[in-house]
Write a protein that holds these residues in place. Structure first.
Motif, mmCIF file in Angstrom:
data_model
loop_
_atom_site.group_PDB
_atom_site.id
_atom_site.type_symbol
_atom_site.label_atom_id
_atom_site.label_comp_id
_atom_site.label_asym_id
_atom_site.label_seq_id
_atom_site.Cartn_x
_atom_site.Cartn_y
_atom_site.Cartn_z
ATOM 1 N N GLU A 25 2.801 -31.245 84.159
ATOM 2 C CA GLU A 25 1.619 -30.230 84.698
ATOM 3 C C GLU A 25 0.585 -30.315 83.757
ATOM 4 N N VAL A 26 -0.460 -31.175 84.290
ATOM 5 C CA VAL A 26 -1.616 -31.724 83.725
ATOM 6 C C VAL A 26 -2.567 -30.261 83.637
ATOM 7 N N PRO A 27 -3.115 -30.371 82.262
ATOM 8 C CA PRO A 27 -4.004 -29.040 82.194
ATOM 9 C C PRO A 27 -5.261 -29.386 82.965
ATOM 10 N N GLN A 28 -5.687 -28.118 83.474
ATOM 11 C CA GLN A 28 -7.033 -28.261 84.254
ATOM 12 C C GLN A 28 -8.357 -28.275 83.374
ATOM 13 N N GLN A 29 -8.296 -27.916 82.249
ATOM 14 C CA GLN A 29 -9.295 -27.950 81.404
ATOM 15 C C GLN A 29 -9.241 -28.887 80.136
ATOM 16 N N LYS A 30 -10.248 -29.399 79.692
ATOM 17 C CA LYS A 30 -10.187 -30.563 78.552
ATOM 18 C C LYS A 30 -9.680 -29.826 77.407
ATOM 19 N N THR A 31 -8.744 -30.485 76.695
ATOM 20 C CA THR A 31 -8.151 -29.968 75.443
ATOM 21 C C THR A 31 -9.177 -30.018 74.271
ATOM 22 N N LYS A 32 -9.546 -28.834 73.686
ATOM 23 C CA LYS A 32 -10.679 -28.854 72.547
ATOM 24 C C LYS A 32 -10.220 -29.406 71.358
ATOM 25 N N LYS A 33 -11.121 -29.906 70.684
ATOM 26 C CA LYS A 33 -10.877 -30.568 69.394
ATOM 27 C C LYS A 33 -10.778 -29.471 68.260
ATOM 28 N N THR A 34 -9.898 -28.518 68.185
ATOM 29 C CA THR A 34 -10.012 -27.506 67.298
ATOM 30 C C THR A 34 -8.883 -27.433 66.402
ATOM 31 N N ALA A 35 -7.611 -27.995 66.795
ATOM 32 C CA ALA A 35 -6.712 -28.272 66.116
ATOM 33 C C ALA A 35 -6.426 -29.394 65.264
ATOM 34 N N ALA A 36 -5.975 -29.149 64.184
ATOM 35 C CA ALA A 36 -5.749 -30.428 63.204
ATOM 36 C C ALA A 36 -4.926 -31.398 63.911
ATOM 37 N N ARG A 37 -3.684 -31.053 64.725
ATOM 38 C CA ARG A 37 -3.105 -31.862 65.306
ATOM 39 C C ARG A 37 -2.571 -31.505 66.951
ATOM 40 N N TRP A 38 -2.431 -32.592 67.735
ATOM 41 C CA TRP A 38 -2.504 -32.279 69.257
ATOM 42 C C TRP A 38 -0.847 -32.722 69.471
ATOM 43 N N THR A 39 0.049 -31.930 69.765
ATOM 44 C CA THR A 39 1.276 -32.534 70.151
ATOM 45 C C THR A 39 1.611 -32.203 71.636
ATOM 46 N N ILE A 40 1.964 -33.384 72.322
ATOM 47 C CA ILE A 40 2.114 -33.376 73.631
ATOM 48 C C ILE A 40 3.629 -33.599 74.068
ATOM 49 N N ASP A 41 4.057 -32.790 74.865
ATOM 50 C CA ASP A 41 5.383 -33.272 75.670
ATOM 51 C C ASP A 41 5.306 -34.029 76.800
ATOM 52 N N LEU A 42 6.068 -34.905 76.689
ATOM 53 C CA LEU A 42 6.013 -35.947 77.872
ATOM 54 C C LEU A 42 7.426 -35.918 78.679
ATOM 55 N N ASP A 43 7.425 -35.987 79.876
ATOM 56 C CA ASP A 43 8.703 -36.043 80.610
ATOM 57 C C ASP A 43 8.646 -37.514 81.250
ATOM 58 N N PRO A 44 9.834 -37.874 81.760
ATOM 59 C CA PRO A 44 10.049 -39.241 82.354
ATOM 60 C C PRO A 44 9.430 -39.081 83.766
ATOM 61 N N THR A 45 8.925 -40.466 83.994
ATOM 62 C CA THR A 45 8.326 -40.530 85.339
ATOM 63 C C THR A 45 9.261 -40.951 86.119
ATOM 64 N N PRO A 46 9.168 -40.868 87.582
ATOM 65 C CA PRO A 46 10.172 -41.462 88.329
ATOM 66 C C PRO A 46 10.474 -42.932 88.424
ATOM 67 N N ASP A 47 11.715 -43.411 88.137
ATOM 68 C CA ASP A 47 12.035 -44.760 88.096
ATOM 69 C C ASP A 47 12.117 -45.327 89.381
ATOM 70 N N ILE A 48 10.999 -45.951 89.823
ATOM 71 C CA ILE A 48 10.859 -46.612 91.024
ATOM 72 C C ILE A 48 11.716 -47.587 91.556
ATOM 73 N N LEU A 49 11.847 -48.524 90.391
ATOM 74 C CA LEU A 49 12.974 -49.517 90.848
ATOM 75 C C LEU A 49 14.291 -49.191 90.990
ATOM 76 N N ALA A 50 14.723 -48.128 90.274
ATOM 77 C CA ALA A 50 16.013 -47.793 90.364
ATOM 78 C C ALA A 50 16.303 -47.038 91.849
ATOM 79 N N GLU A 51 15.262 -46.250 92.323
ATOM 80 C CA GLU A 51 15.241 -45.630 93.516
ATOM 81 C C GLU A 51 15.270 -46.884 94.780
ATOM 82 N N VAL A 52 14.479 -47.826 94.461
ATOM 83 C CA VAL A 52 14.349 -48.912 95.537
ATOM 84 C C VAL A 52 15.773 -49.377 95.633
ATOM 85 N N GLY A 53 16.462 -49.704 94.313
ATOM 86 C CA GLY A 53 17.641 -50.520 94.094
ATOM 87 C C GLY A 53 18.703 -49.462 94.967
ATOM 88 N N ARG A 54 18.786 -48.202 95.086
ATOM 89 C CA ARG A 54 19.617 -47.589 95.433
ATOM 90 C C ARG A 54 19.539 -47.396 97.162
#
Ligand code: PMT
Length: 224
Positions: free
Chosen positions: A104-133
């Motif tokens: 879920e990409v945030p709609q607004q720019k993330t501001k440089k207010t915090a000392a650290r920016w931690t981002i949660d990343l989820d896996p993308t669809p594995d296209i090759l595996a899906e074509v393989g199936r």
């Protein structure tokens, strides 16, 4: 004079990187220039195939006689590949798809207010595996970009993603792999055995990969 030995084939090819947005102004990507995939597309078109090229953002001119579909993200690449799979007789996945994205990409720019920016990343669809199936009678060629255990990783990807051949390349070696004009690869074959293609220009490597794809095609015709 080029050979027209791929006439009658429809190649669905992917090339280049994907870009995954972190917010409206930033993204993560990888070092793929698209050169390897575009060399394959150009060679296949010269050899008489219909070529559908699904490409991430690159600075390369579209190869002549190729149907180019531009995408940005892994999700868009999946959409384009799955919706063009039907006519394909050969699928080659040379794109460097980002393995993770922000769902879920945030709609607004993330501001440089915090000392650290931690981002949660989820896996993308594995296209090759899906074509393989869903590959049916198509020939499926994957790529493997590795920094170690090249052949073992190539074979693991071949088996888990149901490929007929995997083109394995070391991306930690100077002058080959990402961005460069040359490559050096090992073809890992489903039927067993590996074929090493020594360092050469990406256009020569592309022709050699297609020679081996054609051998697989002829072997399959003879067996049926
Ligand atoms: O573009 P260049 O600068 O010329 O560089 C060429 C290259 C190094 C990018 C190319 O030769 C190469 O290795 N391409 C595959 C890069 C890659 O992402 O490899 P991988 O081992 O992470 O992925 C394995 C296979 O799964 C690939 O066929 C990839 O397209 C596919 N994949 C990966 C992730 C994902 N979510 N979906 C996929 O379909």
């Amino acid at each position: 004079m080029s050979r027209h030995d791929l006439e009658g084939e429809t190649l669905l090819l992917t090339a280049g990187p994907t870009q995954e947005a972190l917010d409206p102004v930033r993204y993560i990507t990888n070092r793929s220039s698209g050169k390897m995939g575009y060399a394959l597309a150009a060679a296949a078109a010269r050899r008489g195939a219909r070529v559908i090229l699904v490409s991430g953002p690159t600075h390369l001119p579209p190869p002549p006689e190729v149907e180019l579909i531009r995408i940005r993200t892994a999700v868009e690449m999946r959409e384009a590949v799955m919706s063009h799979l039907e006519p394909a007789t050969i699928v080659i996945k040379s794109a460097a798809v980002a393995d993770y994205h922000v769902k879920e990409v945030p709609q607004q720019k993330t501001k440089k207010t915090a000392a650290r920016w931690t981002i949660d990343l989820d896996p993308t669809p594995d296209i090759l595996a899906e074509v393989g199936r869903n590959k049916g009678s198509r020939l499926l060629v994957g790529f493997a970009a590795e920094t170690q255990n090249l052949v073992a990783e190539g074979r693991r990807k071949l088996e888990t993603k149901n490929c007929d051949m995997v083109v394995a390349n070391l991306v930690s070696q100077e002058g080959t792999g990402f961005e460069s004009d040359e490559n050096e690869v090992v073809l890992v074959m489903r039927a067993g055995g590996n074929v090493a293609l020594p360092r050469n220009s990406k256009s020569v490597i592309a022709e050699q990969i297609l020679d081996h794809v054609l051998k697989l095609r002829l072997a399959r015709h003879e067996a049926s």
